[in-house]
Write a protein that holds these residues in place. Structure first.
Motif, PDB file in Angstrom:
ATOM      1  N   PHE A 101       0.857  -1.190   0.000  1.00 39.04           N
ATOM      2  CA  PHE A 101       0.000   0.000   0.000  1.00 39.04           C
ATOM      3  C   PHE A 101       0.888   1.232   0.000  1.00 39.04           C
ATOM      4  N   GLU A 102       0.569   2.178  -0.851  1.00 35.14           N
ATOM      5  CA  GLU A 102       1.367   3.395  -1.008  1.00 35.14           C
ATOM      6  C   GLU A 102       1.058   4.371   0.127  1.00 35.14           C
ATOM      7  N   ASP A 103       2.095   4.703   0.918  1.00 41.91           N
ATOM      8  CA  ASP A 103       1.895   5.628   2.028  1.00 41.91           C
ATOM      9  C   ASP A 103       2.394   7.026   1.661  1.00 41.91           C
ATOM     10  N   SER A 104       2.451   7.922   2.627  1.00 45.69           N
ATOM     11  CA  SER A 104       2.839   9.334   2.504  1.00 45.69           C
ATOM     12  C   SER A 104       1.682  10.144   1.915  1.00 45.69           C
ATOM     13  N   THR A 105       1.944  11.420   1.632  1.00 46.15           N
ATOM     14  CA  THR A 105       0.932  12.329   1.087  1.00 46.15           C
ATOM     15  C   THR A 105       1.354  12.739  -0.318  1.00 46.15           C
ATOM     16  N   ARG A 106       0.403  12.733  -1.239  1.00 44.22           N
ATOM     17  CA  ARG A 106       0.737  13.066  -2.625  1.00 44.22           C
ATOM     18  C   ARG A 106      -0.388  13.888  -3.249  1.00 44.22           C
ATOM     19  N   PHE A 107      -0.004  14.690  -4.235  1.00 43.52           N
ATOM     20  CA  PHE A 107      -0.936  15.442  -5.066  1.00 43.52           C
ATOM     21  C   PHE A 107      -0.843  14.876  -6.484  1.00 43.52           C
ATOM     22  N   THR A 108      -1.978  14.606  -7.055  1.00 46.93           N
ATOM     23  CA  THR A 108      -2.022  14.114  -8.434  1.00 46.93           C
ATOM     24  C   THR A 108      -2.866  15.072  -9.244  1.00 46.93           C
ATOM     25  N   TYR A 109      -2.376  15.455 -10.402  1.00 42.77           N
ATOM     26  CA  TYR A 109      -3.079  16.420 -11.230  1.00 42.77           C
ATOM     27  C   TYR A 109      -3.010  15.958 -12.689  1.00 42.77           C
ATOM     28  N   GLY A 110      -4.066  16.260 -13.400  1.00 44.22           N
ATOM     29  CA  GLY A 110      -4.122  15.834 -14.789  1.00 44.22           C
ATOM     30  C   GLY A 110      -5.192  16.577 -15.548  1.00 44.22           C
ATOM     31  N   LEU A 111      -5.276  16.276 -16.820  1.00 43.40           N
ATOM     32  CA  LEU A 111      -6.202  16.956 -17.708  1.00 43.40           C
ATOM     33  C   LEU A 111      -6.776  15.944 -18.690  1.00 43.40           C
ATOM     34  N   ASP A 112      -8.105  15.926 -18.796  1.00 46.88           N
ATOM     35  CA  ASP A 112      -8.795  15.117 -19.799  1.00 46.88           C
ATOM     36  C   ASP A 112      -9.403  16.044 -20.839  1.00 46.88           C
ATOM     37  N   TRP A 113      -9.279  15.655 -22.108  1.00 52.16           N
ATOM     38  CA  TRP A 113      -9.874  16.438 -23.184  1.00 52.16           C
ATOM     39  C   TRP A 113     -10.558  15.502 -24.161  1.00 52.16           C
ATOM     40  N   GLN A 114     -11.777  15.837 -24.522  1.00 50.11           N
ATOM     41  CA  GLN A 114     -12.545  15.013 -25.439  1.00 50.11           C
ATOM     42  C   GLN A 114     -13.238  15.897 -26.457  1.00 50.11           C
ATOM     43  N   ALA A 115     -13.115  15.515 -27.741  1.00 51.79           N
ATOM     44  CA  ALA A 115     -13.772  16.236 -28.825  1.00 51.79           C
ATOM     45  C   ALA A 115     -14.620  15.258 -29.621  1.00 51.79           C
ATOM     46  N   ASP A 116     -15.876  15.598 -29.794  1.00 56.86           N
ATOM     47  CA  ASP A 116     -16.803  14.802 -30.591  1.00 56.86           C
ATOM     48  C   ASP A 116     -17.217  15.631 -31.798  1.00 56.86           C
ATOM     49  N   LEU A 117     -16.631  15.304 -32.951  1.00 58.36           N
ATOM     50  CA  LEU A 117     -16.879  16.018 -34.188  1.00 58.36           C
ATOM     51  C   LEU A 117     -17.613  15.108 -35.159  1.00 58.36           C
ATOM     52  N   PRO A 118     -18.173  15.629 -36.220  1.00 57.14           N
ATOM     53  CA  PRO A 118     -18.861  14.768 -37.192  1.00 57.14           C
ATOM     54  C   PRO A 118     -17.916  13.703 -37.758  1.00 57.14           C
ATOM     55  N   GLY A 119     -18.174  12.456 -37.408  1.00 57.73           N
ATOM     56  CA  GLY A 119     -17.363  11.344 -37.889  1.00 57.73           C
ATOM     57  C   GLY A 119     -16.050  11.151 -37.180  1.00 57.73           C
ATOM     58  N   LEU A 120     -15.700  12.017 -36.235  1.00 56.90           N
ATOM     59  CA  LEU A 120     -14.394  11.953 -35.583  1.00 56.90           C
ATOM     60  C   LEU A 120     -14.553  12.105 -34.081  1.00 56.90           C
ATOM     61  N   SER A 121     -13.825  11.256 -33.333  1.00 57.11           N
ATOM     62  CA  SER A 121     -13.826  11.324 -31.872  1.00 57.11           C
ATOM     63  C   SER A 121     -12.389  11.267 -31.378  1.00 57.11           C
ATOM     64  N   ILE A 122     -12.029  12.196 -30.480  1.00 53.80           N
ATOM     65  CA  ILE A 122     -10.681  12.242 -29.911  1.00 53.80           C
ATOM     66  C   ILE A 122     -10.808  12.324 -28.399  1.00 53.80           C
ATOM     67  N   VAL A 123     -10.114  11.431 -27.693  1.00 54.01           N
ATOM     68  CA  VAL A 123     -10.087  11.431 -26.232  1.00 54.01           C
ATOM     69  C   VAL A 123      -8.631  11.348 -25.801  1.00 54.01           C
ATOM     70  N   THR A 124      -8.206  12.277 -24.960  1.00 53.77           N
ATOM     71  CA  THR A 124      -6.828  12.249 -24.496  1.00 53.77           C
ATOM     72  C   THR A 124      -6.773  12.611 -23.021  1.00 53.77           C
ATOM     73  N   THR A 125      -5.788  12.039 -22.323  1.00 55.42           N
ATOM     74  CA  THR A 125      -5.584  12.328 -20.907  1.00 55.42           C
ATOM     75  C   THR A 125      -4.090  12.344 -20.623  1.00 55.42           C
ATOM     76  N   VAL A 126      -3.668  13.207 -19.716  1.00 58.25           N
ATOM     77  CA  VAL A 126      -2.273  13.307 -19.321  1.00 58.25           C
ATOM     78  C   VAL A 126      -2.233  13.726 -17.861  1.00 58.25           C
ATOM     79  N   GLY A 127      -1.210  13.258 -17.124  1.00 56.35           N
ATOM     80  CA  GLY A 127      -1.152  13.607 -15.710  1.00 56.35           C
ATOM     81  C   GLY A 127       0.179  13.272 -15.078  1.00 56.35           C
ATOM     82  N   GLN A 128       0.343  13.740 -13.828  1.00 52.35           N
ATOM     83  CA  GLN A 128       1.558  13.538 -13.043  1.00 52.35           C
ATOM     84  C   GLN A 128       1.193  13.645 -11.579  1.00 52.35           C
ATOM     85  N   SER A 129       2.042  13.128 -10.714  1.00 48.89           N
ATOM     86  CA  SER A 129       1.800  13.254  -9.277  1.00 48.89           C
ATOM     87  C   SER A 129       3.046  13.797  -8.583  1.00 48.89           C
ATOM     88  N   TYR A 130       2.824  14.378  -7.397  1.00 53.95           N
ATOM     89  CA  TYR A 130       3.903  14.942  -6.589  1.00 53.95           C
ATOM     90  C   TYR A 130       3.736  14.460  -5.157  1.00 53.95           C
TER      91      TYR A 130
END
Length: 730
Positions: A527-556
């Motif tokens: 089990f992972e102990d200590s205190t951490r902050f995790t931050y990230g960004l999700d982006w999703q685009a739904d266009l005619p005939g096209l779908s893009i989903v992306t996510t990126v993140g990091q922790s401290y």
């Protein structure tokens, strides 16, 4: 001999002589014949009735349609001519130019006969008879399960047909029997079938199935001819002898059953042969004496009531190389499991047992774990506006030549999800757990960090977490987009991890799937102990005939103390590596997924994984690539680096023909893994084939090559010929 239906009969094939409305039908047991026609004439002297113009006759499920029907009431003879269709109660439709029937509409002679069976297939003959019991007998006839016309309605030759001096079809048994039959496949020479019968449609009946023909370097030419027994619609047995030119035969059996409680399947292989004397490892015994070799594969699931169920999966091989030698499976480990479970809306109970058989020549079977019992109970409760999940778990792992571990723990997790008036989604989590472990023979585990301390040890775990998401939605390039920043804070006091043996939390690696997990170790033993902050960004685009989903993140991580994470997992330092995933879909033509991990210091790619599919259902290409460049110490075998490429696809070269292939290449070299036997470009396996498939026939030829010697499973080429006729039953 087999021809397309005349244009006037096309409508009959879809709607063969529909019966009158229910309120106009006679009682089911009535012998009365009801009919309708545009014109009716009656010769009182000859006692002959002549009906013309869209004539329809009905009697106890038998139906007749014709342009003209002449009924001699004295002799009982009924003669129908012109666009004739006669349908029996089973739904089979017979077409002809002229039909002579009795006044029961059940038996008679048909000229230029075509029978379209309700279960699939058709019979054509110059002349045939239909008896009172519904049996159809035809002379100098042909049968096919194929369509005899194109999509444009033009006549075409079927891919296969069976011609015979005599054909008998019994609708009661849904079986066709032939005398003096020959099988015609395309324009190839006919294959004689002196005595032959088969069920029609998808029914089951006893008999031989289509053969498989294969060639490989070790066993030579292989011919497998299955024989099928149907004991009941829900029980059957298939026995398949595999005969080789360069090896003793192998017997295969498969039994399947579906009953009121569930279903199960048992498959087994057996032979009497020897393993090669040139084994690549001395861990597997070899000798020149013949001995029994085989394999058992059984799966089943039973549902006793709405809550209780039992399932099992058993796979056992006699030795390490049997499955590869006879091309049954390429698995290197066989997992066996038995589980009894109870599931309802708010609780779950599972009692299970696991065992593993290794088929790797460099591993000892005595080091493989047996987990028995594994008991897991979970209960969901409502508490303070949130959800409380209680869990009790116990597990016992034993090894013949390795470390034994027993554990038991009790945990409680409370989650509360709230939406703020600004649209943020906030989740509060509280977690507490108490563990008791016992470890024996810890010195038999080579990796020190996996051992734990000998004897009984206890551990307490606690964690508090807040997870905030803020989805922002708007229009974008004619579609919509959603941008979701996410922040998580997890606080956990120091956990007594190293005193506990690690059995189920070894293959740890930072990925997009566990970036925001409460515990980024898999399993329960770490089990992972200590205190951490995790931050990230999700982006999703739904266009005619096209779908893009992306996510990126990091922790401290706030603490600078050393962690349990091995170097190279991306979680060792205070700042973690960057992880992400991108998915792109363009209509039904392109599917692309990219997973990655970037080194936080120099942006070196530590994980690079690509899966892509391009094309339609008929013509497509599949690409895959994986590279793990984590620089983890070599003692952690679960986390070794590797590089691999996969390619596959299919190309349609006509309406029914296609070419397909696939290959896997090991790109690992000794700079990535000093234990690797690859040289940076080592093919693992490849195959290439050509296939034909239409509405009634599947035909294929496949070449496959293995590039690795594993005991008596030798590298080399193999060829497989497959042939399957549809609408010949099973």
């Amino acid at each position: 001999m087999l021809a397309a239906l005349p244009a006037s009969a096309q409508d009959l094939l879809d709607r063969p002589a529909a019966p009158p409305p229910p309120d106009q039908q006679p009682p089911a047991d009535s012998e009365q014949i009801r009919f309708s026609a545009e014109q009716l004439e009656y010769d009182s002297e000859a006692d002959v009735v002549t009906a013309t113009g869209n004539v329809r006759l009905f009697r106890q499920g038998s139906r007749l349609r014709a342009d003209q029907v002449v009924w001699n009431r004295r002799t009982g003879q009924v003669v129908a001519t012109g666009n004739i269709a006669i349908t029996n109660p089973e739904g089979d439709v017979a077409y002809g130019d002229r039909i002579e029937l009795t006044d029961t509409l059940r038996d008679g002679m048909v000229e230029n006969m075509l029978v379209v069976l309700d279960e699939g297939g058709r019979i054509a003959a110059a002349r045939g008879s239909r008896q009172d019991n519904g049996v159809i007998r035809v002379e100098h006839a042909a049968y096919t399960g194929c369509s005899v016309e194109t999509s444009d309605g033009c006549p075409k030759e079927p891919s296969w047909k069976i011609t015979a001096a005599r054909v008998i079809y019994d609708p009661a048994t849904s079986r066709i029997r032939y005398s003096g039959a020959r099988l015609q496949l395309f324009d190839l020479p006919a294959i004689p079938l002196p005595a032959f019968s088969h069920p029609v449609g998808g029914g089951n009946d006893d008999g031989l199935l289509g053969p498989d023909i294969r060639y490989d370097r070790v066993n030579g030419v292989e011919v497998a001819v299955p024989y099928f027994w149907s004991f009941a619609p829900d029980r059957d047995l298939t026995i398949t002898p595999h005969v080789f030119t360069d090896a003793l035969p192998v017997i295969e059996g498969e039994y399947r059953e579906l009953n009121d409680l569930g279903a199960f399947r048992i498959q087994g292989f057996g032979t009497y042969s020897r393993q090669s004397d040139d084994q690549v490892s001395n861990l597997t015994a070899a000798g020149s004496n013949n001995e029994f070799r085989g394999y058992l594969d059984a799966v089943g699931h039973y549902q006793f009531d709405s809550h209780w169920s039992a399932s099992t999966s058993l796979r056992i091989a006699s030795d390490d190389t049997f499955l590869r030698r006879y091309d049954i499976s390429r698995d290197t480990r066989l997992r066996n499991n038995v589980t009894v479970a109870r599931v309802d809306r708010d609780s779950y109970l599972s009692v299970a047992g696991w065992a593993v058989q290794t088929l790797r020549l460099d591993e000892k079977q005595g080091m493989q774990p047996v987990a028995l019992p594994e008991i897991d109970y979970r209960r969901r409760l409502g508490l303070l506006g949130g959800t409380m999940m209680l869990q009790l778990n116990t597990l016992a792992i034993t090894r013949d030549e390795g470390q034994d571990t027993q554990r038991a723990f009790a945990s409680a997790r409370w989650d509360l999800r709230k939406l703020t008036r600004w649209g943020q989604e906030v989740t509060f989590t509280a977690y507490a757990r108490g563990d008791v472990y016992r470890a024996d023979d810890t010195l038999l585990t080579d990796v020190v960090r996996y051992r734990g301390e000998e004897g009984v040890n206890t551990r307490a775990i606690g964690a508090l977490a807040i997870d905030v998401k803020w989805p922002l939605i708007g229009s974008f390039l004619g579609g919509t987009q959603q941008l979701t920043p996410r922040v998580q804070i997890v606080a956990s006091p120091k956990v007594r991890n190293l005193a506990i043996p690690n059995e189920d939390a070894r293959a740890v690696d930072l990925e997009d799937s566990n970036l925001f997990a409460l515990n980024r170790f898999p399993g329960y033993d770490r089990f992972e102990d200590s205190t951490r902050f995790t931050y990230g960004l999700d982006w999703q685009a739904d266009l005619p005939g096209l779908s893009i989903v992306t996510t990126v993140g990091q922790s401290y991580r706030l603490s600078s103390d050393p962690t349990l994470f091995p170097d190279g997992t991306g979680l060792t330092d205070r700042f973690s590596d960057f992880v992400g995933r991108t998915e792109v879909r363009f209509r039904d033509f392109v599917s692309f997924t990219h997973r990655y991990r970037l080194d936080k210091d120099n942006f070196a790619v530590r994980r690079n994984e690509i899966d892509a599919t391009v094309g339609s259902r008929a013509t497509y290409a599949m690409l895959g690539y994986l590279r793990l460049n984590r620089n983890i110490t070599l003692d952690l075998e679960d986390l070794r680096d590797r590089e691999e490429a996969r390619v596959g696809g299919r190309v349609a070269i006509g309406r029914f023909w296609s070419v397909f292939g696939a290959a896997t290449v090991d790109l690992t070299d000794r700079r990535e893994d000093i234990y690797s036997q690859a040289d940076g470009f080592e093919p693992v396996r490849s195959r290439l084939g050509v296939a034909y498939e239409d509405d009634c026939l599947k035909l294929g030829l496949t070449w496959k090559r293995d590039y690795e010697d594993t005991g008596d499973a030798r590298r080399g080429n193999s060829y497989l010929l497959t042939l399957s006729f549809k609408n010949l039953g099973r």
